[in-house]
Enzyme design. Structure first.
Site, mmCIF file in Angstrom:
data_model
loop_
_atom_site.group_PDB
_atom_site.id
_atom_site.type_symbol
_atom_site.label_atom_id
_atom_site.label_comp_id
_atom_site.label_asym_id
_atom_site.label_seq_id
_atom_site.Cartn_x
_atom_site.Cartn_y
_atom_site.Cartn_z
ATOM 1 N N HIS A 181 0.833 -1.212 0.000
ATOM 2 C CA HIS A 181 0.000 0.000 0.000
ATOM 3 C C HIS A 181 0.861 1.253 0.000
ATOM 4 O O HIS A 181 2.069 1.204 0.281
ATOM 5 C CB HIS A 181 -0.910 0.018 1.232
ATOM 6 C CG HIS A 181 -0.136 0.176 2.513
ATOM 7 N ND1 HIS A 181 0.633 -0.832 3.039
ATOM 8 C CD2 HIS A 181 0.013 1.237 3.349
ATOM 9 C CE1 HIS A 181 1.218 -0.417 4.144
ATOM 10 N NE2 HIS A 181 0.874 0.845 4.353
ATOM 11 N N ARG A 195 5.243 5.843 14.029
ATOM 12 C CA ARG A 195 5.061 6.336 12.654
ATOM 13 C C ARG A 195 4.395 7.705 12.639
ATOM 14 O O ARG A 195 3.413 7.934 13.340
ATOM 15 C CB ARG A 195 4.191 5.350 11.857
ATOM 16 C CG ARG A 195 4.189 5.653 10.366
ATOM 17 C CD ARG A 195 3.284 4.708 9.599
ATOM 18 N NE ARG A 195 1.943 5.259 9.486
ATOM 19 C CZ ARG A 195 0.952 4.667 8.821
ATOM 20 N NH1 ARG A 195 1.142 3.506 8.241
ATOM 21 N NH2 ARG A 195 -0.232 5.226 8.741
HETATM 22 C C1 SIN Z 1 3.360 0.677 7.661
HETATM 23 O O1 SIN Z 1 2.673 0.162 6.786
HETATM 24 O O2 SIN Z 1 3.454 1.895 7.759
HETATM 25 C C2 SIN Z 1 4.162 -0.202 8.614
HETATM 26 C C3 SIN Z 1 5.378 -0.739 7.973
HETATM 27 C C4 SIN Z 1 6.188 -1.581 8.915
HETATM 28 O O3 SIN Z 1 5.836 -1.717 10.098
HETATM 29 O O4 SIN Z 1 7.197 -2.139 8.496
#
Ligand code: SIN
Length: 299
Positions: free
Chosen positions: A120, A290
């Protein structure tokens, strides 16, 4: 060694104002060496980082001992931040940070444990999807936990001419809810969405091929996680076309695997890349913070 298209070729490391940008021998990405993200960023350094981000699409900053506040401040240099609809997994006191983690404490998941388990582009289900995301490693498993990135400019550049003609000008629907119930069946800890949360993530329509607003380069902009249908095509044709585009997007020639190291900060461009969390054994702990920066409406 992968063959690089001219437009992706970073050419040589650049050194000025104290840090170095070292391109990977890969379809995307570079390491930024010698920059402490805890320290204030001068306008010159910001301009260089911005340029490097546009050139390489993914920047890796190793061993960054930074606080959530510092991650937020650094992210804000690139634009306003977005708050994830799953407010259950916001870092306490910091709604701008989504905790991505498989850790369960006192019977409760502390984060979104299965984030990114389908390819995504972050928040493509919004009218203004994310410009870029920053992921800061807090706790890493001894095995697995990598993140894969696919270069969607290359996906477009290498699409057979007939397919390019077919998809140019098409639009597709993106929906946060597309795989939500399927994910909930696999991960029952995923919260049931409230009416307010569902109202926050109404499906949106975006072009199948988008133009990067800063570089002018074209990129495929469909993903297996959020893209549900191509507008105006019968269901079977839409499914078939999307399956072809998804498969083409993530062939090994377009993909780079990031192997996390302690305190890595990774900053990627969601307008140029898709990503996938490869996952790790369930009993091993993984925790990341994040932030997502708001971008433009795709065109
Ligand atoms: C995300 O899709 O932002 C998470 C990616 C990850 O945890 O490696």
């Amino acid at each position: 060694m992968s063959t690089l298209l001219l437009a992706d070729r970073p050419i040589r490391p650049v050194t000025r104002s104290g840090f170095e940008v070292r391109p990977f021998d890969a379809p995307l990405g570079a390491e930024v060496v010698g920059l402490d993200l805890a320290a204030p960023l001068s306008n010159d350094d910001f301009a260089r980082l911005h340029r490097a981000h546009l050139d390489h699409h993914l920047l890796v900053f190793r061993d960054q001992d930074i606080t959530p506040e510092q991650q937020i401040a650094f992210s804000r240099r690139f634009g306003p931040l977005q708050v994830h609809v799953l407010h259950q997994f916001q870092l306490k006191g910091h709604p701008e940070i989504l905790v991505v983690s498989n850790i369960v404490e006192n019977g409760q998941p502390i984060g979104l444990g299965d984030a990114g388990h389908y390819w995504h582009s972050d928040l493509s289900y919004k009218e203004t999807p994310s410009l870029g995301s920053m992921l800061h490693a807090q706790e890493l498993p001894a095995e697995g936990g990598d993140t894969l990135f696919a270069n969607m400019h290359r996906a477009w550049d290498t699409l057979p001419a007939g397919l390019r003609k077919t998809v140019a000008g098409l639009k597709a629907e993106h929906s946060y809810l597309a795989k939500y119930e399927e994910l909930r069946r696999r991960s029952p800890w995923r919260p049931k969405l409230s009416d307010a949360q569902i109202a926050e993530v109404k499906p949106v329509i975006h072009p199948v091929v988008r133009t990067h607003p800063e570089t002018g380069r074209k990129a495929l902009f469909v993903s297996e996680h959020f893209t549900t249908r191509v507008v105006g095509l019968p269901d079977d044709e839409s499914r078939e076309l999307l399956a072809t585009l998804f498969a083409h997007s993530v062939v090994p020639e377009h993909v780079h695997r990031h192997r996390w190291e302690a305190r890595d900060m990774v900053f990627w461009d969601n307008r140029s890349l898709m990503h996938l969390a490869a996952g790790c054994p369930e009993h091993l702990r993984r925790r990341m913070n994040r932030t997502t920066i708001e971008g433009d409406a795709p065109f």
